[in-house]
Design a protein around this motif. Sequence first.
Motif, PDB file in Angstrom:
ATOM      1  N   ALA A 160      19.732  15.385  30.486  1.00  8.92           N
ATOM      2  CA  ALA A 160      19.402  14.326  29.530  1.00  8.92           C
ATOM      3  C   ALA A 160      17.895  14.343  29.271  1.00  8.92           C
ATOM      4  CB  ALA A 160      19.844  12.974  30.064  1.00  8.92           C
ATOM      5  N   TYR A 161      17.516  14.495  28.013  1.00 10.81           N
ATOM      6  CA  TYR A 161      16.110  14.672  27.659  1.00 10.81           C
ATOM      7  C   TYR A 161      15.493  13.308  27.340  1.00 10.81           C
ATOM      8  CZ  TYR A 161      12.005  16.658  25.252  1.00 10.81           C
ATOM      9  OH  TYR A 161      10.732  16.999  24.856  1.00 10.81           O
ATOM     10  N   LEU A 162      14.749  12.790  28.305  1.00 13.88           N
ATOM     11  CA  LEU A 162      14.163  11.451  28.187  1.00 13.88           C
ATOM     12  C   LEU A 162      12.652  11.499  27.998  1.00 13.88           C
ATOM     13  CD1 LEU A 162      16.173   9.974  31.178  1.00 13.88           C
ATOM     14  CD2 LEU A 162      16.641   9.555  28.751  1.00 13.88           C
ATOM     15  N   ALA A 163      12.109  12.694  27.843  1.00 14.50           N
ATOM     16  CA  ALA A 163      10.662  12.861  27.877  1.00 14.50           C
ATOM     17  C   ALA A 163       9.937  12.123  26.772  1.00 14.50           C
ATOM     18  CB  ALA A 163      10.322  14.350  27.804  1.00 14.50           C
ATOM     19  N   ARG A 164      10.569  11.950  25.615  1.00 14.11           N
ATOM     20  CA  ARG A 164       9.846  11.406  24.472  1.00 14.11           C
ATOM     21  C   ARG A 164       9.750   9.892  24.478  1.00 14.11           C
ATOM     22  NH1 ARG A 164       8.553  15.262  20.960  1.00 14.11           N
ATOM     23  NH2 ARG A 164       8.107  13.778  19.303  1.00 14.11           N
ATOM     24  N   ALA A 246      17.858  16.889  21.083  1.00 15.18           N
ATOM     25  CA  ALA A 246      18.073  16.382  22.436  1.00 15.18           C
ATOM     26  C   ALA A 246      17.655  14.916  22.541  1.00 15.18           C
ATOM     27  CB  ALA A 246      17.287  17.223  23.436  1.00 15.18           C
ATOM     28  N   THR A 247      16.585  14.548  21.837  1.00 17.52           N
ATOM     29  CA  THR A 247      16.163  13.145  21.814  1.00 17.52           C
ATOM     30  C   THR A 247      17.185  12.285  21.075  1.00 17.52           C
ATOM     31  OG1 THR A 247      13.829  13.763  21.911  1.00 17.52           O
ATOM     32  CG2 THR A 247      14.335  11.566  21.065  1.00 17.52           C
ATOM     33  N   ARG A 248      17.734  12.831  19.997  1.00 19.69           N
ATOM     34  CA  ARG A 248      18.764  12.102  19.244  1.00 19.69           C
ATOM     35  C   ARG A 248      19.979  11.806  20.122  1.00 19.69           C
ATOM     36  NH1 ARG A 248      21.550  14.598  13.798  1.00 19.69           N
ATOM     37  NH2 ARG A 248      22.970  12.856  13.331  1.00 19.69           N
ATOM     38  N   ARG A 249      20.367  12.763  20.923  1.00 14.47           N
ATOM     39  CA  ARG A 249      21.491  12.543  21.833  1.00 14.47           C
ATOM     40  C   ARG A 249      21.132  11.504  22.899  1.00 14.47           C
ATOM     41  NH1 ARG A 249      22.341  18.611  20.882  1.00 14.47           N
ATOM     42  NH2 ARG A 249      24.444  18.685  20.019  1.00 14.47           N
ATOM     43  N   ALA A 250      19.938  11.613  23.446  1.00 11.62           N
ATOM     44  CA  ALA A 250      19.522  10.643  24.461  1.00 11.62           C
ATOM     45  C   ALA A 250      19.464   9.231  23.882  1.00 11.62           C
ATOM     46  CB  ALA A 250      18.158  11.046  25.025  1.00 11.62           C
ATOM     47  N   ARG A 263      13.096   0.756  27.196  1.00 10.89           N
ATOM     48  CA  ARG A 263      13.642   0.512  28.535  1.00 10.89           C
ATOM     49  C   ARG A 263      14.385   1.744  29.057  1.00 10.89           C
ATOM     50  NH1 ARG A 263      17.431  -4.353  28.770  1.00 10.89           N
ATOM     51  NH2 ARG A 263      17.497  -3.631  30.951  1.00 10.89           N
ATOM     52  N   ALA A 264      14.068   2.902  28.507  1.00  9.72           N
ATOM     53  CA  ALA A 264      14.777   4.122  28.898  1.00  9.72           C
ATOM     54  C   ALA A 264      14.654   4.404  30.392  1.00  9.72           C
ATOM     55  CB  ALA A 264      14.251   5.309  28.103  1.00  9.72           C
ATOM     56  N   ALA A 265      13.536   4.050  30.992  1.00  6.39           N
ATOM     57  CA  ALA A 265      13.349   4.328  32.418  1.00  6.39           C
ATOM     58  C   ALA A 265      14.350   3.585  33.294  1.00  6.39           C
ATOM     59  CB  ALA A 265      11.921   3.975  32.835  1.00  6.39           C
ATOM     60  N   SER A 290      32.268  14.869  23.174  1.00  6.13           N
ATOM     61  CA  SER A 290      31.349  13.939  23.821  1.00  6.13           C
ATOM     62  C   SER A 290      29.931  14.505  23.780  1.00  6.13           C
ATOM     63  CB  SER A 290      31.789  13.678  25.257  1.00  6.13           C
ATOM     64  OG  SER A 290      31.863  14.893  25.981  1.00  6.13           O
ATOM     65  N   LEU A 291      28.970  13.744  24.282  1.00  6.24           N
ATOM     66  CA  LEU A 291      27.575  14.155  24.196  1.00  6.24           C
ATOM     67  C   LEU A 291      27.348  15.510  24.878  1.00  6.24           C
ATOM     68  CD1 LEU A 291      25.593  10.855  24.905  1.00  6.24           C
ATOM     69  CD2 LEU A 291      25.811  12.070  22.733  1.00  6.24           C
ATOM     70  N   TYR A 292      26.663  16.394  24.185  1.00  4.87           N
ATOM     71  CA  TYR A 292      26.287  17.690  24.747  1.00  4.87           C
ATOM     72  C   TYR A 292      24.965  17.534  25.482  1.00  4.87           C
ATOM     73  CZ  TYR A 292      24.356  22.429  24.962  1.00  4.87           C
ATOM     74  OH  TYR A 292      23.788  23.607  25.382  1.00  4.87           O
TER      75      TYR A 292
END
Length: 521
Positions: A160-164, A246-250, A263-265, A290-292
Amino acid sequence: MKLRRRTVMTGLLLPTLSGFTRQQRIDHPVAPTTNGPVRGYRDGGVTVFKGIRYGADTGQRRFQPSAPPRPWADPADAFAYGPASPQTGPELNQSEDCLFLNVWTPGLDAERRPVMVYIHGGGYSTGSGSSPLYDGTRLAARNDVVVVTLNHRLNLFGYAYLARFAGPAFADSGNAGQLDLILALRWVRNNIAGFGGDPSRVMVFGQSGGGAKIATLMATPSAAGLFHRVATMSGQQVTASGPMNATRRATAWLDALDLPPDRAADVANLPVDRLLRAAEITDPVLGYGSLYFGPVLDDRTLTRHPFYPDAPTQSAAIPMIIGNTRDETRAFLGGDPANHALTWDDLPGRMTLANMRIDVAPEGVIAAYRAMHPDWSPSDVFFAATTAARSWRGAIIEAEARAAAGTPAFVYQLNWTSPIDGGRRGAMHTDDIPLALDTVAAPGSRAQGPQAQPMADILSGAFAAFARTGDPNHPGLPAWTPYDLTRRQTMIMDVPPRMEDDPRGGERRLFARVPYIQPGT
């Protein structure tokens, strides 16, 4: 099962220790590791270690790079597989504390045997290294090699790409699962000599998602030097997920969790089941499934696409096998009886984007197949076209990229068909697993009938020879030459095996005109 510390060390570590009998020392030999000693058991002529910890509990570092475990002093029992990563798959033993590996070795001695590290499939979402199909006993015993399987973080926990929007602590979240694999391969480099293995002859091989993970490692700078031969089986990764998709999916995942981006953290502290359930929403990029979650071009761990625009130079000198099965999609689409009874009127409606995975008009594809194979039924065309467009296509792109770079791969196609279901499922996705690992008698194996073991001898023998020398040729094969752009040599894995030049050449040319992006990315 987690490694359990014991308060008494065996005589293999302390020869003067009187707490264990000689028989106990023979039955439960101990091997050293950089983290602490581990105690295994004998299975025939092979010594087995299951559930060796190679990384710390990832629950304490959710969405962050994995870390080595805290060292231990007393021998830890390695008698049972460790937990699989949390997932929606059928694995019974799941935990975020999942960084464990397993070793099968013919001897804890000074021999420097080839090392075969198998990375499991299940896409990037499910599975573990604990399947009976991956048991390394026969492969190790019959070929005098050391076999390793492993678990690592999967699905949202690994990719899961949460970096942004979640801050520096989550900068590497999109490739956490790949970083686990790198930590495991570092463990192999640092420890496998103590298990009778050669750290300078490490082969990584894997099927489906396992092969895709390996293709990605081939372009990952921090994985350089950790392996020396590669074999992928129906598993290719031409492109990685871009950071914006990847951000869109996250973002969609956070929406399903009722969390705004600021509040992603909070995902670091939510229950596992809730995180997995939220990931079952429809993928916003693909529009189906489902989510890739898979490797991300994050310019940190992964700085280029695995096989786009060319083969990665970092791994150009590493010998490679690229394999696929003739009827890949019969594994996914062959269970629907309707797909075996299609009419020509039905066929265009079945050749959807979800089934083909490329944007192409079905009518032209159908016409081309009818011209190439006038004796084929609509169902024959359906399974062949979906295989060639969505599965086999990526393997051919990788093979051609290696050939263009002057470092050609050895290419095979599995044609051998199990008699299960009257043979109607063909040589489908996953059928080469028990053949490559020599586990045709294991629970869950589709390899049945009188030719199953001869076929396993051929394919597992090729893989073991490749691990040993970087060349898969052995007495059970005709001369296997690498794939070039003139002949496109391919070993047809069957009983008996044979070489063919450019099998499916008409299909290759048909789909070469359509741009290919790795499904999911």
